[in-house]
Write a protein that holds these residues in place. Structure first.
Motif, PDB file in Angstrom:
ATOM      1  N   ALA A 164       4.240 -21.177  50.332  1.00 40.63           N
ATOM      2  CA  ALA A 164       3.767 -22.068  49.912  1.00 40.63           C
ATOM      3  C   ALA A 164       2.849 -21.389  48.576  1.00 40.63           C
ATOM      4  O   ALA A 164       2.908 -20.594  48.467  1.00 40.63           O
ATOM      5  CB  ALA A 164       2.532 -22.147  51.621  1.00 40.63           C
ATOM      6  N   LEU A 165       2.226 -22.178  48.759  1.00 38.34           N
ATOM      7  CA  LEU A 165       1.050 -22.446  47.267  1.00 38.34           C
ATOM      8  C   LEU A 165       0.054 -20.609  47.110  1.00 38.34           C
ATOM      9  O   LEU A 165      -0.136 -19.956  46.906  1.00 38.34           O
ATOM     10  CB  LEU A 165       0.260 -23.345  46.645  1.00 38.34           C
ATOM     11  CG  LEU A 165      -0.580 -23.162  45.464  1.00 38.34           C
ATOM     12  CD1 LEU A 165       0.481 -22.267  44.081  1.00 38.34           C
ATOM     13  CD2 LEU A 165      -1.229 -24.148  44.802  1.00 38.34           C
ATOM     14  N   ASP A 166      -0.470 -20.544  48.721  1.00 42.12           N
ATOM     15  CA  ASP A 166      -1.264 -19.374  48.751  1.00 42.12           C
ATOM     16  C   ASP A 166      -0.782 -18.344  49.224  1.00 42.12           C
ATOM     17  O   ASP A 166      -0.017 -17.998  49.315  1.00 42.12           O
ATOM     18  CB  ASP A 166      -2.346 -20.446  50.603  1.00 42.12           C
ATOM     19  CG  ASP A 166      -2.645 -21.182  50.267  1.00 42.12           C
ATOM     20  OD1 ASP A 166      -3.996 -21.223  50.271  1.00 42.12           O
ATOM     21  OD2 ASP A 166      -2.303 -22.805  50.820  1.00 42.12           O
ATOM     22  N   GLU A 167      -1.883 -17.606  48.459  1.00 42.68           N
ATOM     23  CA  GLU A 167      -1.641 -15.844  48.695  1.00 42.68           C
ATOM     24  C   GLU A 167      -1.278 -15.574  49.753  1.00 42.68           C
ATOM     25  O   GLU A 167      -2.008 -15.531  51.349  1.00 42.68           O
ATOM     26  CB  GLU A 167      -1.996 -15.349  47.723  1.00 42.68           C
ATOM     27  CG  GLU A 167      -2.048 -13.874  46.876  1.00 42.68           C
ATOM     28  CD  GLU A 167      -0.694 -14.558  45.740  1.00 42.68           C
ATOM     29  OE1 GLU A 167       0.019 -13.723  45.411  1.00 42.68           O
ATOM     30  OE2 GLU A 167      -0.766 -15.805  45.397  1.00 42.68           O
ATOM     31  N   THR A 168      -0.263 -15.288  50.080  1.00 45.46           N
ATOM     32  CA  THR A 168       0.422 -14.035  51.253  1.00 45.46           C
ATOM     33  C   THR A 168      -0.232 -12.647  51.261  1.00 45.46           C
ATOM     34  O   THR A 168       0.571 -12.404  49.969  1.00 45.46           O
ATOM     35  CB  THR A 168       1.667 -14.673  52.430  1.00 45.46           C
ATOM     36  OG1 THR A 168       2.420 -14.057  51.347  1.00 45.46           O
ATOM     37  CG2 THR A 168       1.183 -15.925  52.734  1.00 45.46           C
ATOM     38  N   MET A 169       0.048 -11.162  52.146  1.00 44.37           N
ATOM     39  CA  MET A 169       0.106 -10.563  52.386  1.00 44.37           C
ATOM     40  C   MET A 169       1.246  -9.865  53.212  1.00 44.37           C
ATOM     41  O   MET A 169       0.810 -10.166  53.910  1.00 44.37           O
ATOM     42  CB  MET A 169      -1.236  -9.580  52.663  1.00 44.37           C
ATOM     43  CG  MET A 169      -1.245  -8.096  52.311  1.00 44.37           C
ATOM     44  SD  MET A 169      -0.280  -7.676  50.865  1.00 44.37           S
ATOM     45  CE  MET A 169      -1.093  -8.709  49.194  1.00 44.37           C
ATOM     46  N   PRO A 170       2.696  -9.060  52.390  1.00 43.39           N
ATOM     47  CA  PRO A 170       2.600  -8.988  50.778  1.00 43.39           C
ATOM     48  C   PRO A 170       2.784  -9.858  50.388  1.00 43.39           C
ATOM     49  O   PRO A 170       3.329 -11.604  51.164  1.00 43.39           O
ATOM     50  CB  PRO A 170       3.734  -8.345  51.491  1.00 43.39           C
ATOM     51  CG  PRO A 170       4.792  -7.777  52.927  1.00 43.39           C
ATOM     52  CD  PRO A 170       3.663  -8.952  53.971  1.00 43.39           C
ATOM     53  N   PRO A 171       2.836 -10.542  49.079  1.00 42.13           N
ATOM     54  CA  PRO A 171       2.971 -11.548  48.534  1.00 42.13           C
ATOM     55  C   PRO A 171       4.491 -12.713  49.010  1.00 42.13           C
ATOM     56  O   PRO A 171       6.223 -11.659  48.922  1.00 42.13           O
ATOM     57  CB  PRO A 171       3.363 -11.355  46.494  1.00 42.13           C
ATOM     58  CG  PRO A 171       2.578  -9.600  47.087  1.00 42.13           C
ATOM     59  CD  PRO A 171       2.767  -9.048  48.501  1.00 42.13           C
ATOM     60  N   ALA A 172       4.809 -13.345  48.981  1.00 38.78           N
ATOM     61  CA  ALA A 172       5.501 -14.530  49.241  1.00 38.78           C
ATOM     62  C   ALA A 172       6.602 -13.880  48.424  1.00 38.78           C
ATOM     63  O   ALA A 172       7.854 -15.059  48.844  1.00 38.78           O
ATOM     64  CB  ALA A 172       4.874 -15.824  50.231  1.00 38.78           C
ATOM     65  N   TRP A 173       6.851 -14.099  47.477  1.00 36.64           N
ATOM     66  CA  TRP A 173       7.031 -14.411  45.880  1.00 36.64           C
ATOM     67  C   TRP A 173       7.804 -12.650  46.250  1.00 36.64           C
ATOM     68  O   TRP A 173       8.809 -13.204  45.096  1.00 36.64           O
ATOM     69  CB  TRP A 173       6.231 -14.513  44.424  1.00 36.64           C
ATOM     70  CG  TRP A 173       5.385 -14.497  44.394  1.00 36.64           C
ATOM     71  CD1 TRP A 173       3.817 -14.408  44.873  1.00 36.64           C
ATOM     72  CD2 TRP A 173       4.429 -13.191  43.896  1.00 36.64           C
ATOM     73  NE1 TRP A 173       3.049 -13.882  44.704  1.00 36.64           N
ATOM     74  CE2 TRP A 173       3.765 -12.449  44.227  1.00 36.64           C
ATOM     75  CE3 TRP A 173       5.502 -11.788  43.384  1.00 36.64           C
ATOM     76  CZ2 TRP A 173       2.312 -11.666  43.548  1.00 36.64           C
ATOM     77  CZ3 TRP A 173       4.780 -10.230  43.389  1.00 36.64           C
ATOM     78  CH2 TRP A 173       3.237 -10.182  42.985  1.00 36.64           C
ATOM     79  N   LEU A 174       7.588 -12.105  46.754  1.00 36.74           N
ATOM     80  CA  LEU A 174       8.194 -10.949  46.574  1.00 36.74           C
ATOM     81  C   LEU A 174       9.453 -10.750  46.513  1.00 36.74           C
ATOM     82  O   LEU A 174      10.559  -9.975  45.915  1.00 36.74           O
ATOM     83  CB  LEU A 174       7.408  -9.309  47.185  1.00 36.74           C
ATOM     84  CG  LEU A 174       8.029  -7.981  46.884  1.00 36.74           C
ATOM     85  CD1 LEU A 174       7.878  -7.942  45.447  1.00 36.74           C
ATOM     86  CD2 LEU A 174       7.389  -7.313  47.997  1.00 36.74           C
ATOM     87  N   PRO A 175      10.633 -11.409  48.352  1.00 35.28           N
ATOM     88  CA  PRO A 175      12.131 -11.433  47.911  1.00 35.28           C
ATOM     89  C   PRO A 175      12.608 -11.952  47.299  1.00 35.28           C
ATOM     90  O   PRO A 175      13.580 -11.747  46.471  1.00 35.28           O
ATOM     91  CB  PRO A 175      11.931 -12.295  49.454  1.00 35.28           C
ATOM     92  CG  PRO A 175      10.313 -11.938  50.439  1.00 35.28           C
ATOM     93  CD  PRO A 175       9.731 -11.720  48.999  1.00 35.28           C
ATOM     94  N   THR A 176      11.689 -12.830  46.110  1.00 33.00           N
ATOM     95  CA  THR A 176      12.232 -13.432  45.198  1.00 33.00           C
ATOM     96  C   THR A 176      12.715 -12.535  44.282  1.00 33.00           C
ATOM     97  O   THR A 176      13.734 -12.684  43.581  1.00 33.00           O
ATOM     98  CB  THR A 176      11.748 -14.900  44.338  1.00 33.00           C
ATOM     99  OG1 THR A 176      11.517 -15.822  45.694  1.00 33.00           O
ATOM    100  CG2 THR A 176      12.122 -15.210  43.322  1.00 33.00           C
ATOM    101  N   LEU A 177      12.151 -11.376  43.880  1.00 28.25           N
ATOM    102  CA  LEU A 177      12.067 -10.648  42.637  1.00 28.25           C
ATOM    103  C   LEU A 177      12.733  -9.721  43.828  1.00 28.25           C
ATOM    104  O   LEU A 177      13.287  -8.917  42.450  1.00 28.25           O
ATOM    105  CB  LEU A 177      10.554  -9.759  42.267  1.00 28.25           C
ATOM    106  CG  LEU A 177       9.602 -11.020  42.077  1.00 28.25           C
ATOM    107  CD1 LEU A 177       7.953  -9.894  41.464  1.00 28.25           C
ATOM    108  CD2 LEU A 177      10.295 -11.211  40.185  1.00 28.25           C
ATOM    109  N   ALA A 178      12.729  -9.200  44.153  1.00 27.16           N
ATOM    110  CA  ALA A 178      14.336  -8.295  44.964  1.00 27.16           C
ATOM    111  C   ALA A 178      15.392  -9.236  45.045  1.00 27.16           C
ATOM    112  O   ALA A 178      16.801  -7.953  44.448  1.00 27.16           O
ATOM    113  CB  ALA A 178      13.858  -7.867  46.996  1.00 27.16           C
TER     114      ALA A 178
END
Lengths: 366, 91
Positions: free
Chosen positions: A57-71
């Protein structure tokens, strides 16, 4: 100053439509990753065109929801020892985890601060991905990835490093989307880069990409790179378009005698689009012009590297996708449909940024 | 007798942008707001747009529309009169 040629040993990207090959195929089909999303996330607001990676989702989460994409992107980077003196990492982007600062302000959870600023965000990432200490941050708005490529090239040319990993990302948040929305260039319209119409509009997209640069190993070569900063205005380009000319002119010697196509910046704003098309017409009158932000949105600081990986995928497949969503183009050289790359010796990939920053490189088979 | 809406907009410009040395009534009706004698830039324009949307319950949907609206006080007055919430306009 001439920039020495450098090889690309590997590159890849993970925008919302998948890896470079999958995204390239989707672009050829004319697919759009952009979807209407409330500009303030769960707090609502105008629906604006955003392209978010899956399950986020657009809202920030902790840990960031985009971290798996970078992994996942990191798993695709070949080699080891990254972050060591001979194999440094350049992390490039424009926003890093700035959405976390907005989340901190909204909910008071100090955990968000860990990812909120470039140094803390990069340190969290360094630890999460297991890089050594030789990690640098380079950020210059939407030409950040180009800056990373150029500085990596200089390290290699000076013999300071053997290989350099340029790792670039930008993920959207209500803070970032809200900023562009306040400027009125992100609105309810979908972007149509290089299209003549009454009002301009951009879309924004999540983006993550990498390139491994070497002196002498790899299938692809950056024949030349150029950066030009107008220093004219906070946000605007010089009205005469001379900043575009100065940037593209820097590629003259490397481009001479080549048949080239041009992957433009093309976010969907009208003035900049017209200036870019006109400048390409002056510098490379035979080059077809395309751009893919009509599907992927503007991936901000990562766009130079995301679109480099897509340009590589296009040349590999033999077809460059046309500009998505662009009927009634700004000039006859704007390609609204896919074209064969076999007739060309290379591609110029260009990006522009706030403040009149312009960057471009010439990519070709080694 | 100055147009009450025009006068209110001039006051709002001075307040929002903290133009301490400028009297609202000294702002000309037909000169460009951005890039003119007031030396306003695009960030000033952004601040003005946000304030106008809040103050008058209107919506500016694109940068091109903002440019037209902010081309002069006279243009801004027409725009706000046409698009603003009637209940929020000065009588």
């Amino acid at each position: 100053m001439a920039v020495p040629a450098v090889r690309i040993a590997a590159c890849g990207c993970l925008p919302p439509l998948g890896d470079a090959a999958a995204t390239h195929a989707a672009l050829l089909r004319g697919e759009r990753a952009l979807r209407p999303v409330p500009v303030r996330g769960r707090e609502g607001g105008d629906p604006v065109p955003l392209a978010l990676v899956a399950d986020r989702a657009l809202d920030e989460t902790m840990p960031p929801a985009w971290l798996p994409t970078l992994a996942e992107l990191w798993r695709r980077v070949p080699g080891d020892g990254w972050g060591s003196p001979r194999r440094p990492v350049f992390v490039t982007g424009s926003n890093f985890g700035v959405g976390g600062l907005y989340a901190l302000r909204r909910n008071g959870d100090r955990e968000f601060a860990r990812w909120g600023a470039p140094p803390t965000c990069t340190e969290e990432l360094r630890q999460a991905l297991g890089w050594g200490r030789d990690v640098s941050i380079l950020s210059h708005a939407c030409v950040s990835a180009h800056l990373g490529l150029l500085e990596a090239t200089r390290l290699l040319a000076a013999g300071i490093a053997d290989e350099v990993l340029v790792f670039s990302f930008d993920f959207l948040s209500p803070f970032v989307a809200g900023g562009f929305h306040a400027l009125k260039i992100l609105n309810s319209d979908f972007p149509a880069p290089f299209r003549e119409r009454a009002t301009g509009a951009i879309g924004l997209g999540d983006g993550a990409a990498f390139a491994v640069l070497t002196r002498d190993r790899g299938e692809w070569r950056l024949e030349d790179q150029t950066l030009y900063n107008e220093m004219h205005h906070f946000t605007a380009n010089r009205p005469d378009g001379s900043g575009f000319d100065a940037c593209l002119g820097g590629l003259g010697p490397a481009a001479r005698g080549r048949r080239l196509w041009y992957k433009g910046h093309g976010t969907g704003t009208l003035e900049a689009g017209r200036m870019e098309v006109a400048a390409v017409g002056r510098a490379f009158p035979e080059a077809p012009i395309t751009g893919w932000k009509g599907s992927l949105g503007h991936t901000l600081g990562s766009c130079g590297l995301v679109e480099l990986a897509l340009a590589v995928a296009a040349i590999r497949a033999g077809w460059a996708p046309g500009a998505i969503g662009t009927g009634d183009p700004m000039g006859p050289r704007v390609a609204t449909t896919a074209f064969a790359t076999a007739a060309y010796d290379g591609v110029i990939c260009a990006s522009n940024a706030f403040g009149g920053a312009h960057a471009a490189f010439l990519l070709a088979h080694a | 007798m100055p147009d009450p809406l025009s006068a209110r907009l001039k006051q709002l410009i001075v307040e929002t942008l903290r133009l301490e040395d400028i009297e609202p009534e000294a702002i000309p009706d037909n000169e460009p707001l951005v890039g003119g004698g007031l030396s306003l830039d695009s960030i000033d324009a952004l601040e003005l747009v946000v304030r106008l949307e809040r103050e008058f319950g209107l919506k500016i949907s694109s940068s091109e529309e903002a440019r037209v609206a902010l081309s002069s006080v006279a243009a801004l007055t027409s725009f706000v009169r046409e698009r603003g919430d009637p209940a929020k306009l000065p009588a």
